[in-house]
Design a protein around this motif. Structure first.
Motif, PDB file in Angstrom:
ATOM      1  N   GLN A 191      18.840  -7.446  32.300  1.00 33.72           N
ATOM      2  CA  GLN A 191      17.925  -6.350  32.628  1.00 33.72           C
ATOM      3  C   GLN A 191      17.007  -6.038  31.459  1.00 33.72           C
ATOM      4  O   GLN A 191      15.813  -5.820  31.643  1.00 33.72           O
ATOM      5  N   ARG A 192      17.556  -6.031  30.242  1.00 37.69           N
ATOM      6  CA  ARG A 192      16.741  -5.752  29.050  1.00 37.69           C
ATOM      7  C   ARG A 192      15.677  -6.815  28.846  1.00 37.69           C
ATOM      8  O   ARG A 192      14.547  -6.527  28.475  1.00 37.69           O
ATOM      9  N   SER A 193      16.043  -8.069  29.079  1.00 37.72           N
ATOM     10  CA  SER A 193      15.117  -9.176  28.808  1.00 37.72           C
ATOM     11  C   SER A 193      14.234  -9.522  30.007  1.00 37.72           C
ATOM     12  O   SER A 193      13.317 -10.325  29.881  1.00 37.72           O
ATOM     13  N   GLY A 194      14.544  -8.952  31.187  1.00 35.52           N
ATOM     14  CA  GLY A 194      13.774  -9.282  32.383  1.00 35.52           C
ATOM     15  C   GLY A 194      14.117 -10.646  32.928  1.00 35.52           C
ATOM     16  O   GLY A 194      13.361 -11.236  33.697  1.00 35.52           O
ATOM     17  N   ASP A 195      15.260 -11.160  32.555  1.00 35.16           N
ATOM     18  CA  ASP A 195      15.681 -12.501  32.960  1.00 35.16           C
ATOM     19  C   ASP A 195      16.403 -12.447  34.304  1.00 35.16           C
ATOM     20  O   ASP A 195      17.457 -13.025  34.491  1.00 35.16           O
ATOM     21  N   ILE A 196      15.808 -11.728  35.242  1.00 35.49           N
ATOM     22  CA  ILE A 196      16.346 -11.551  36.593  1.00 35.49           C
ATOM     23  C   ILE A 196      15.243 -11.947  37.565  1.00 35.49           C
ATOM     24  O   ILE A 196      14.091 -11.567  37.388  1.00 35.49           O
TER      25      ILE A 196
END
Length: 146
Positions: A43-48
């Motif tokens: 979620q922090r890295s936007g790796d979703i």
């Protein structure tokens, strides 16, 4: 915005749960804490993967909202030039045209020969020969070619 966030969160949790169920790691299944830690990091890295049909991750769709990924260090100019000079010297450059062959394949007499690769030592070859003779494989192979 809340609807989009919860949809993304639900999709991420489903993906992590499915991935966790399918994963077969030597260290065993992940704990709940490990999965939650991975989710928080994603979620922090936007790796979703974003909700919708694009298949892109959130950090690809909205790069300004997430920290930049560290750049991969490439080769220096000096390293590239050194490699180029070596490739030109050895003819290890694809020739112009449709053949797809390298210059040292088209004109082998103009370039130094590539060193032979020795994949077995003399001792290894002799040991393999002795084993083949003991097992009778040497005799079978030797007679089948005559």
């Amino acid at each position: 915005m809340h609807r989009k966030y919860f949809s993304t969160l639900a999709l991420a949790l489903a993906a992590l749960a499915a991935g966790n169920a399918l994963a077969t790691e030597a260290s065993g299944p992940k704990t709940r804490a490990q999965v939650l830690t991975e989710l928080a990091q994603a979620q922090r890295s936007g790796d979703i993967v974003a909700y919708g049909e694009s298949g892109k991750k959130l950090n690809e769709l909205y790069p300004s909202q997430y920290p930049a990924k560290p750049a991969v260090q490439g080769k220096t100019r000096a390293q590239v030039l050194t490699e180029l000079v070596e490739a030109q010297r050895s003819g290890d450059i694809v020739a112009y045209g449709e053949s797809g062959k390298k210059l040292n394949e088209l004109y082998p007499s103009q370039y130094p020969a590539k060193p032979a690769v020795q994949d077995h030592t003399r001792a290894q070859v002799l040991a393999e020969l002795a084993q083949a003779k003991r097992s009778g494989e040497y005799e079978r192979n030797n007679h089948s070619h005559n």
